[in-house]
Enzyme design. Sequence first.
Site, PDB file in Angstrom:
ATOM      1  CG  ASP A  19     -30.746 -54.461 -63.110  1.00 40.79           C
ATOM      2  OD1 ASP A  19     -29.849 -54.476 -63.978  1.00 40.79           O
ATOM      3  OD2 ASP A  19     -31.327 -53.422 -62.754  1.00 40.79           O
ATOM      4  N   GLY A  20     -27.958 -55.907 -62.509  1.00 33.30           N
ATOM      5  CA  GLY A  20     -26.743 -55.511 -61.781  1.00 33.30           C
ATOM      6  C   GLY A  20     -25.472 -56.227 -62.203  1.00 33.30           C
ATOM      7  N   GLY A  22     -23.642 -55.625 -64.886  1.00 33.49           N
ATOM      8  CA  GLY A  22     -22.697 -54.623 -65.379  1.00 33.49           C
ATOM      9  C   GLY A  22     -22.045 -53.876 -64.227  1.00 33.49           C
ATOM     10  NE  ARG A  32     -22.360 -53.217 -69.555  1.00 31.89           N
ATOM     11  CZ  ARG A  32     -23.251 -52.832 -68.633  1.00 31.89           C
ATOM     12  NH1 ARG A  32     -22.902 -51.996 -67.684  1.00 31.89           N
ATOM     13  NH2 ARG A  32     -24.481 -53.284 -68.675  1.00 31.89           N
ATOM     14  CG  ASN A  67     -31.126 -55.786 -72.439  1.00 31.61           C
ATOM     15  OD1 ASN A  67     -31.431 -56.796 -71.826  1.00 31.61           O
ATOM     16  ND2 ASN A  67     -30.956 -54.613 -71.820  1.00 31.61           N
ATOM     17  CD1 TRP A  68     -33.582 -56.246 -79.379  1.00 30.61           C
ATOM     18  CD2 TRP A  68     -31.652 -57.238 -79.919  1.00 30.61           C
ATOM     19  NE1 TRP A  68     -33.829 -57.593 -79.529  1.00 30.61           N
ATOM     20  CE2 TRP A  68     -32.658 -58.219 -79.867  1.00 30.61           C
ATOM     21  CE3 TRP A  68     -30.346 -57.640 -80.242  1.00 30.61           C
ATOM     22  CZ2 TRP A  68     -32.417 -59.582 -80.119  1.00 30.61           C
ATOM     23  CZ3 TRP A  68     -30.102 -58.988 -80.494  1.00 30.61           C
ATOM     24  CH2 TRP A  68     -31.130 -59.930 -80.426  1.00 30.61           C
ATOM     25  NE  ARG A 187     -34.754 -53.943 -61.757  1.00 28.22           N
ATOM     26  CZ  ARG A 187     -35.011 -53.280 -62.856  1.00 28.22           C
ATOM     27  NH1 ARG A 187     -36.261 -53.041 -63.195  1.00 28.22           N
ATOM     28  NH2 ARG A 187     -34.041 -52.834 -63.625  1.00 28.22           N
ATOM     29  CD  GLU A 206     -47.857 -59.899 -52.366  1.00 30.71           C
ATOM     30  OE1 GLU A 206     -47.136 -59.041 -51.831  1.00 30.71           O
ATOM     31  OE2 GLU A 206     -49.094 -59.876 -52.329  1.00 30.71           O
TER      32      GLU A 206
HETATM   33  C1  FPP Z   1     -28.838 -57.071 -66.314  1.00 32.07           C
HETATM   34  O1  FPP Z   1     -27.611 -56.583 -65.859  1.00 32.07           O
HETATM   35  C2  FPP Z   1     -28.674 -58.358 -66.946  1.00 32.07           C
HETATM   36  C3  FPP Z   1     -28.802 -58.596 -68.275  1.00 32.07           C
HETATM   37  C4  FPP Z   1     -29.139 -57.548 -69.248  1.00 32.07           C
HETATM   38  C5  FPP Z   1     -28.572 -59.940 -68.826  1.00 32.07           C
HETATM   39  C6  FPP Z   1     -28.913 -61.099 -67.942  1.00 32.07           C
HETATM   40  C7  FPP Z   1     -28.113 -62.258 -68.359  1.00 32.07           C
HETATM   41  C8  FPP Z   1     -27.558 -63.172 -67.534  1.00 32.07           C
HETATM   42  C9  FPP Z   1     -27.790 -63.195 -66.093  1.00 32.07           C
HETATM   43  C10 FPP Z   1     -26.618 -64.217 -68.049  1.00 32.07           C
HETATM   44  C11 FPP Z   1     -27.134 -65.143 -69.056  1.00 32.07           C
HETATM   45  C12 FPP Z   1     -28.514 -65.604 -68.852  1.00 32.07           C
HETATM   46  C13 FPP Z   1     -28.871 -66.898 -68.799  1.00 32.07           C
HETATM   47  C14 FPP Z   1     -30.308 -67.270 -68.733  1.00 32.07           C
HETATM   48  C15 FPP Z   1     -27.872 -67.954 -68.774  1.00 32.07           C
HETATM   49  P1  FPP Z   1     -27.108 -55.205 -66.415  1.00 32.07           P
HETATM   50  O2  FPP Z   1     -26.062 -55.461 -67.437  1.00 32.07           O
HETATM   51  O3  FPP Z   1     -28.276 -54.394 -66.858  1.00 32.07           O
HETATM   52  O4  FPP Z   1     -26.462 -54.567 -65.137  1.00 32.07           O
HETATM   53  P2  FPP Z   1     -26.300 -53.020 -64.838  1.00 32.07           P
HETATM   54  O5  FPP Z   1     -27.680 -52.484 -64.658  1.00 32.07           O
HETATM   55  O6  FPP Z   1     -25.507 -53.029 -63.582  1.00 32.07           O
HETATM   56  O7  FPP Z   1     -25.570 -52.445 -66.001  1.00 32.07           O
END
Ligand code: FPP
Length: 252
Positions: A19-20, A22, A32, A67-68, A187, A206
């Site tokens: 996460d993170g 964006g 993003r 996420n969609w 996470r 854990e």
């Molecule tokens: C969360 O960050 C991340 C995602 C929704 C996508 C994860 C994808 C990748 C790490 C890149 C591609 C993956 C692979 C397996 C190559 P966020 O956009 O929710 O961040 P935010 O909470 O700061 O907005």
Amino acid sequence: MTMLLDPNKLPVHLAIIMDGNGRWAQQRMLKRIVGHQRGAETVKMVVEQASLLGIKYLTLFAFSSENWSRPPLEVRALMTLLKKYIRQETARMMRKNIRYNVIGNRSELPADVNETLDDAIAKTAGNTGMVLTLALSYGGRQELSRAAAHIAQDVIDGTISVNDISVDLFDRYLDTGGLPDPDFLIRTSGEMRISNFLLWQLAYTELYFTDTNWPDFTINEFHKALANFQSRERRFGLTGDQLSQRGDLSNE
Ligand code: FPP
């Protein structure tokens, strides 16, 4: 800085909520998707390290059912990034003996992403090292309801009876059937929640949270998280005394 890790006390199955991306980008006035691109670099590091350390199963939450609902441009960019990553990395997966696996509702993914996944899964099917599971269009509640529907259908068809339904049977109907439950969940980015990830499978896992955004998650941070796992006592509902007795017995 290198951490001293006990190779015999690593999680067998490590799951990560990446996460993170964006926020990492927004803090730098970047788009993003640039955060996701940088996040994909962290994925490469973690896959390489996990496989080197001998972790048997690595599961990454790459795209959730929810996420969609993101802006269509971001969804499209993430799908393109995913396809590119899988295409580019398959040769490395072969060299490192890593097998691809996918969980989630694949029928919701674009056809070209599914083709890329099928190709990568088929190519790496004979690999015997780490199993890299990508959770794509994945939601824990959705997975549980799909499993329940599948079980109900099999009861109707007569292949199983209601009395056969048990924890073990349910486990086999999940997308993760055949994988052990995660021992450790990381996470990133400071959020302390599960966000519909592996709801059934995380029962005794854990949990580890770090404030670092995924693109900034380094090898040292990864080792620090694993060292933290090694310091924990896992009781699975037993007392500490019972556990040490079990340990004594298993050493006999
Ligand atoms: C969360 O960050 C991340 C995602 C929704 C996508 C994860 C994808 C990748 C790490 C890149 C591609 C993956 C692979 C397996 C190559 P966020 O956009 O929710 O961040 P935010 O909470 O700061 O907005």
